[in-house]
Write a protein that holds these residues in place. Structure first.
Motif, PDB file in Angstrom:
ATOM      1  N   ILE A  20      30.442  41.305  24.164  1.00 45.27           N
ATOM      2  CA  ILE A  20      29.549  40.574  22.963  1.00 45.27           C
ATOM      3  C   ILE A  20      28.432  39.674  23.786  1.00 45.27           C
ATOM      4  CG2 ILE A  20      29.560  38.835  21.287  1.00 45.27           C
ATOM      5  CD1 ILE A  20      32.440  39.972  20.473  1.00 45.27           C
ATOM      6  N   THR A  21      28.896  38.851  24.761  1.00 47.65           N
ATOM      7  CA  THR A  21      27.993  38.077  25.753  1.00 47.65           C
ATOM      8  C   THR A  21      28.725  37.906  26.940  1.00 47.65           C
ATOM      9  OG1 THR A  21      26.964  35.831  25.849  1.00 47.65           O
ATOM     10  CG2 THR A  21      29.105  35.849  24.683  1.00 47.65           C
ATOM     11  N   ALA A  22      28.066  37.759  28.128  1.00 49.86           N
ATOM     12  CA  ALA A  22      28.650  37.801  29.587  1.00 49.86           C
ATOM     13  C   ALA A  22      28.954  36.225  29.827  1.00 49.86           C
ATOM     14  CB  ALA A  22      27.564  38.573  30.347  1.00 49.86           C
ATOM     15  N   ILE A  23      29.881  35.601  28.895  1.00 49.95           N
ATOM     16  CA  ILE A  23      30.156  34.456  29.163  1.00 49.95           C
ATOM     17  C   ILE A  23      31.124  34.372  30.464  1.00 49.95           C
ATOM     18  CG2 ILE A  23      32.183  34.451  27.844  1.00 49.95           C
ATOM     19  CD1 ILE A  23      31.270  31.801  26.636  1.00 49.95           C
ATOM     20  N   ALA A  24      31.064  33.002  31.041  1.00 52.08           N
ATOM     21  CA  ALA A  24      31.738  32.665  32.193  1.00 52.08           C
ATOM     22  C   ALA A  24      33.353  32.606  31.742  1.00 52.08           C
ATOM     23  CB  ALA A  24      31.282  31.295  33.056  1.00 52.08           C
ATOM     24  N   ALA A  25      33.918  33.282  31.388  1.00 53.01           N
ATOM     25  CA  ALA A  25      35.350  33.406  30.791  1.00 53.01           C
ATOM     26  C   ALA A  25      36.553  32.873  32.050  1.00 53.01           C
ATOM     27  CB  ALA A  25      35.934  34.357  30.019  1.00 53.01           C
ATOM     28  N   VAL A  26      37.417  32.175  31.810  1.00 49.21           N
ATOM     29  CA  VAL A  26      38.612  31.971  32.728  1.00 49.21           C
ATOM     30  C   VAL A  26      39.684  32.032  32.363  1.00 49.21           C
ATOM     31  CG1 VAL A  26      39.450  29.991  34.047  1.00 49.21           C
ATOM     32  CG2 VAL A  26      37.009  30.043  33.552  1.00 49.21           C
ATOM     33  N   PRO A  27      40.600  33.067  33.001  1.00 48.58           N
ATOM     34  CA  PRO A  27      41.977  33.024  32.437  1.00 48.58           C
ATOM     35  C   PRO A  27      42.779  32.092  32.071  1.00 48.58           C
ATOM     36  CG  PRO A  27      41.517  34.307  34.559  1.00 48.58           C
ATOM     37  CD  PRO A  27      40.583  33.119  34.540  1.00 48.58           C
ATOM     38  N   SER A  28      43.086  32.085  30.930  1.00 45.61           N
ATOM     39  CA  SER A  28      43.749  30.737  30.188  1.00 45.61           C
ATOM     40  C   SER A  28      44.980  30.170  31.028  1.00 45.61           C
ATOM     41  CB  SER A  28      44.193  30.862  28.709  1.00 45.61           C
ATOM     42  OG  SER A  28      44.878  31.946  28.722  1.00 45.61           O
ATOM     43  N   ALA A  72      38.637  32.724  22.691  1.00 47.20           N
ATOM     44  CA  ALA A  72      37.668  33.351  22.293  1.00 47.20           C
ATOM     45  C   ALA A  72      36.572  33.590  23.447  1.00 47.20           C
ATOM     46  CB  ALA A  72      36.712  32.211  21.531  1.00 47.20           C
ATOM     47  N   ASP A  73      36.596  32.893  24.605  1.00 51.82           N
ATOM     48  CA  ASP A  73      35.785  33.348  25.806  1.00 51.82           C
ATOM     49  C   ASP A  73      36.092  34.711  26.156  1.00 51.82           C
ATOM     50  OD1 ASP A  73      34.468  30.972  25.765  1.00 51.82           O
ATOM     51  OD2 ASP A  73      35.509  30.133  27.246  1.00 51.82           O
ATOM     52  N   ARG A  74      37.434  35.087  26.160  1.00 50.91           N
ATOM     53  CA  ARG A  74      37.964  36.190  26.927  1.00 50.91           C
ATOM     54  C   ARG A  74      37.526  37.447  25.783  1.00 50.91           C
ATOM     55  NH1 ARG A  74      44.282  37.037  27.473  1.00 50.91           N
ATOM     56  NH2 ARG A  74      44.591  38.822  28.447  1.00 50.91           N
ATOM     57  N   ILE A  75      37.461  37.375  24.425  1.00 48.43           N
ATOM     58  CA  ILE A  75      37.305  38.328  23.503  1.00 48.43           C
ATOM     59  C   ILE A  75      35.873  38.434  23.756  1.00 48.43           C
ATOM     60  CG2 ILE A  75      36.886  38.887  21.221  1.00 48.43           C
ATOM     61  CD1 ILE A  75      39.694  37.181  20.604  1.00 48.43           C
ATOM     62  N   GLU A 129      27.656  30.744  40.131  1.00 47.42           N
ATOM     63  CA  GLU A 129      27.836  31.587  41.246  1.00 47.42           C
ATOM     64  C   GLU A 129      28.019  33.013  40.909  1.00 47.42           C
ATOM     65  OE1 GLU A 129      29.318  30.304  44.846  1.00 47.42           O
ATOM     66  OE2 GLU A 129      29.845  28.410  44.057  1.00 47.42           O
ATOM     67  N   VAL A 130      28.400  33.607  39.698  1.00 41.25           N
ATOM     68  CA  VAL A 130      28.571  34.917  39.659  1.00 41.25           C
ATOM     69  C   VAL A 130      27.420  35.380  38.440  1.00 41.25           C
ATOM     70  CG1 VAL A 130      30.232  36.656  38.532  1.00 41.25           C
ATOM     71  CG2 VAL A 130      31.131  34.661  39.579  1.00 41.25           C
ATOM     72  N   PRO A 131      26.877  36.471  38.855  1.00 45.80           N
ATOM     73  CA  PRO A 131      25.694  37.059  38.053  1.00 45.80           C
ATOM     74  C   PRO A 131      26.076  37.074  36.612  1.00 45.80           C
ATOM     75  CG  PRO A 131      25.614  38.113  40.120  1.00 45.80           C
ATOM     76  CD  PRO A 131      26.927  37.327  40.156  1.00 45.80           C
ATOM     77  N   PRO A 132      25.306  36.643  35.495  1.00 43.28           N
ATOM     78  CA  PRO A 132      25.537  36.765  34.226  1.00 43.28           C
ATOM     79  C   PRO A 132      25.600  38.167  33.505  1.00 43.28           C
ATOM     80  CG  PRO A 132      23.373  36.070  34.436  1.00 43.28           C
ATOM     81  CD  PRO A 132      23.939  36.200  35.551  1.00 43.28           C
ATOM     82  N   ARG A 146      31.399  39.404  35.781  1.00 40.47           N
ATOM     83  CA  ARG A 146      32.112  38.461  34.927  1.00 40.47           C
ATOM     84  C   ARG A 146      33.516  38.946  34.689  1.00 40.47           C
ATOM     85  NH1 ARG A 146      27.845  33.942  32.737  1.00 40.47           N
ATOM     86  NH2 ARG A 146      27.212  33.188  34.946  1.00 40.47           N
ATOM     87  N   THR A 147      33.764  40.120  34.239  1.00 39.02           N
ATOM     88  CA  THR A 147      34.961  40.696  34.008  1.00 39.02           C
ATOM     89  C   THR A 147      35.814  40.784  35.263  1.00 39.02           C
ATOM     90  OG1 THR A 147      34.191  42.992  33.777  1.00 39.02           O
ATOM     91  CG2 THR A 147      34.396  41.871  31.969  1.00 39.02           C
ATOM     92  N   ARG A 148      34.940  41.289  36.324  1.00 37.82           N
ATOM     93  CA  ARG A 148      35.593  41.340  37.817  1.00 37.82           C
ATOM     94  C   ARG A 148      36.358  39.987  38.150  1.00 37.82           C
ATOM     95  NH1 ARG A 148      33.093  40.813  42.924  1.00 37.82           N
ATOM     96  NH2 ARG A 148      34.386  41.686  44.438  1.00 37.82           N
ATOM     97  N   ALA A 149      35.420  38.934  37.729  1.00 37.70           N
ATOM     98  CA  ALA A 149      35.950  37.711  38.179  1.00 37.70           C
ATOM     99  C   ALA A 149      37.155  37.146  37.419  1.00 37.70           C
ATOM    100  CB  ALA A 149      34.554  36.771  38.315  1.00 37.70           C
ATOM    101  N   TYR A 150      37.104  37.549  36.462  1.00 36.11           N
ATOM    102  CA  TYR A 150      38.191  37.142  35.463  1.00 36.11           C
ATOM    103  C   TYR A 150      39.429  37.890  35.727  1.00 36.11           C
ATOM    104  CZ  TYR A 150      40.904  36.262  30.980  1.00 36.11           C
ATOM    105  OH  TYR A 150      41.732  35.970  30.116  1.00 36.11           O
ATOM    106  N   LEU A 151      39.388  39.165  36.064  1.00 35.16           N
ATOM    107  CA  LEU A 151      40.522  39.918  36.349  1.00 35.16           C
ATOM    108  C   LEU A 151      40.954  39.396  37.884  1.00 35.16           C
ATOM    109  CD1 LEU A 151      39.304  43.184  34.908  1.00 35.16           C
ATOM    110  CD2 LEU A 151      41.199  41.971  34.056  1.00 35.16           C
TER     111      LEU A 151
END
Length: 236
Positions: free
Chosen positions: A142-150, A133-136, A182-185, A190-195
């Motif tokens: 939809i929202t700049a959530i702090a998603a983490v690769p599962s 859900a975070d990834r989507i 630490e990562v701007p919202p 945050r997509t950069r951090a995730y990837l």
């Protein structure tokens, strides 16, 4: 003597210097992601891409196309993606029917309102838990959530704190907190951090048998420099 620890932005900069800028290899539309996610099993970028390629060629991915296709045709299209294609075909029909009948054929348009409700809607679909859900939510804008690769929440935790905890949920939340603080919202940050964290977890900082000798930030990594955080060296 270990070198000073890095901030999360510094970690990401070093990873980007090593791997280069990253782009998502999956559809970012929420409905299409749900379909893509069931195109491979065990789900991985490579497996899902194989199933997705044949599905889009032979059947299509729109709800009406999936519902019109026979279970056998769907399963054959999904077969290159790995195991249990018949079960995955059934799941796709369930997803397509729900989107068509309950959401007017447009999942993205239904994902509005309080984030808790949007998350609940996403998690009501097969095989979508909090990480999915975070990834989507993040990649659909939809929202700049702090998603983490599962599949690799251990990356940031190892670098900052040492060996990850035995409990997956604890490790996920630790990694999420590091991004949150630490990562701007913004979506870009945050997509950069995730990837970047995902790429590092797949390439070098693997869950088992990490390739620490090849890691570009090993001298700053608490895991590499021996922090077990109270666990024995024999714990996998």
């Amino acid at each position: 003597m270990p070198e000073p620890s890095l901030s999360v932005p510094e970690i990401l900069n070093q990873l980007e210097s090593h791997y280069g800028p990253q782009e998502p290899s999956w559809p970012t539309d929420p409905y299409q992601f749900l379909v893509w996610w069931h195109c491979g099993y065990p789900a991985s970028d490579a497996a899902c891409a194989k199933g997705w390629a044949l599905l889009t060629e032979q059947v299509g991915v729109e709800p009406q196309q999936l519902l019109a296709a026979s279970p056998a045709k769907l399963a054959n299209a999904l077969r290159p993606g790995g195991m249990v294609p018949e079960l995955r075909a059934m799941r796709l029909k369930e997803i397509a029917a729900r989107v068509k009948d309950e959401l007017g054929g447009a999942l993205r348009a239904a994902l509005i309102g309080p984030i808790a409700q949007v998350r609940k809607t996403l998690k009501s679909f097969p095989n979508i838990a909090d990480p999915g859900a975070d990834r989507i939510l993040l990649f659909a804008g939809i929202t700049a959530i702090a998603a983490v690769p599962s599949n690799c929440p251990q990356v940031l935790v190892r670098i900052r704190h040492g060996r990850e905890r035995e409990n997956y949920g604890v490790t996920y939340r630790e990694a999420q907190q590091g991004i949150e603080t630490e990562v701007p919202p913004t979506f870009d940050a945050r997509t950069r951090a995730y990837l970047l964290l995902k790429r590092h977890g797949q390439e070098l900082c693997k869950r088992t048998k990490p390739k620490c000798s090849e890691c570009p930030i090993r001298s700053h990594c608490a895991f590499f420099t021996g922090s077990l955080r109270g666990r024995s060296a024999g714990v996998p």
